[in-house]
Motif scaffolding. Sequence first.
Motif, short mmCIF file in Angstrom:
data_model
loop_
_atom_site.label_atom_id
_atom_site.label_comp_id
_atom_site.label_asym_id
_atom_site.label_seq_id
_atom_site.Cartn_x
_atom_site.Cartn_y
_atom_site.Cartn_z
N THR A 203 0.92 -1.27 -0.22
CA THR A 203 0.02 0.05 0.05
C THR A 203 0.94 1.18 0.12
O THR A 203 1.81 1.43 0.78
CB THR A 203 -0.93 -0.05 1.28
OG1 THR A 203 -1.70 -1.14 1.33
CG2 THR A 203 -1.76 1.33 1.33
N VAL B 234 0.94 5.18 0.35
CA VAL B 234 0.07 6.52 0.79
C VAL B 234 0.91 7.69 0.56
O VAL B 234 1.98 7.96 0.62
CB VAL B 234 0.03 6.44 2.28
CG1 VAL B 234 -0.90 7.76 2.87
CG2 VAL B 234 -0.70 5.03 2.81
N SER C 64 -4.44 6.93 -1.27
CA SER C 64 -3.52 5.70 -1.54
C SER C 64 -3.52 4.68 -2.60
O SER C 64 -4.99 4.91 -3.31
CB SER C 64 -3.76 5.06 -0.08
OG SER C 64 -5.03 4.46 0.07
N ARG D 294 -5.71 4.47 -6.97
CA ARG D 294 -5.51 5.57 -6.32
C ARG D 294 -6.77 6.37 -6.04
O ARG D 294 -7.34 6.85 -7.00
CB ARG D 294 -4.39 6.54 -6.72
CG ARG D 294 -4.12 7.78 -5.97
CD ARG D 294 -3.02 8.57 -6.65
NE ARG D 294 -2.46 9.67 -5.77
CZ ARG D 294 -2.01 10.63 -6.03
NH1 ARG D 294 -1.13 10.80 -7.21
NH2 ARG D 294 -1.70 11.86 -5.22
#
Length: 315
Positions: free
Chosen positions: A276, A278, A284, A314
């Motif tokens: 993941t 961010v 994210s 995203r």
Amino acid sequence: MNDHQLGTALRRQVLADLERGLSCDGRRLQALVGDYCGDSQGALLPALKYLVMTPACANALSQQPPLPADGRLLLRLQQELSSVFTPAICTRMEAVLRGLLALPESAPAADAGAPAAAPEPAPPVSEPPPAPAPAVPGSGQGLVAALGFLAGVLAVGLAGVVGWLLFNRQALPLLPQPTTEQAVGTAPSTEGATPGPIPPAPDLQQAALDNAIATVQQLYSDLSNGNGEAARQRIGAGAADQFDLAFFSQFQRVGVSDLREIGRSGALVSLEGVVTFVYPDGSSQSESRSFVVDTATQPPLITASGFNQVLKARQ
């Protein structure tokens, strides 16, 4: 299309790109195999993405002409895969590799077209000896026949007695012979033995899996915290281009989760997990990614890694 046709389609595309002067680097090939793999080849995608990043694949592309139909090259590519992936995946990948190298879909049988061997003639059956002629009363032949008959009866009886004795002797339980050490009353030497119990194999396999998972988690922790020196100590030469520190510096935080084992070969453990990213604005993106960890080194090294697919775009 089947697995061999998949390899043939990839070969045509790669050769066409090379003729146009396009670069066939590992990352571009990983995207290419992802586009060509259908639903039936989903299980082969991690193996294909791993293969295009290997030195053996780069060597095959650099030859003139590229991807030659060479059985030795096929064997080398198969060896790259067999050290990481399961035998079932490697068996299917052989068909893909044959298509990629313009080889026949299956190897011709070594004995194809050979004439069948003629059956061996049966051994001749021996005919029983002719029965003795009946004795003529008063002649010497009758006496000889009678004595021969009595001798045969005695021989059969004696053979039966001997066989019975041998059978009963063999039926007795045989005791194991004592060793020299037992005969003299001494215990066997323990010199050179490793003290302490030897851990069972399942514990060693679990320890290797735990080390592999911890290595990947620590790598992403170092990348997320900007600790480049610590991150480099966990990346092998074959995976260095997959973890560019400048690339990870654009994110506020990076993490990995849901790591699970997908294959094993000796000390090499293959994992798959969710990465993941961010961004600084709070958005994210999550991706599926595979890793190969060599747990025989200290610390364990990530020797290969590949992108699988985007799980959450995203947002």
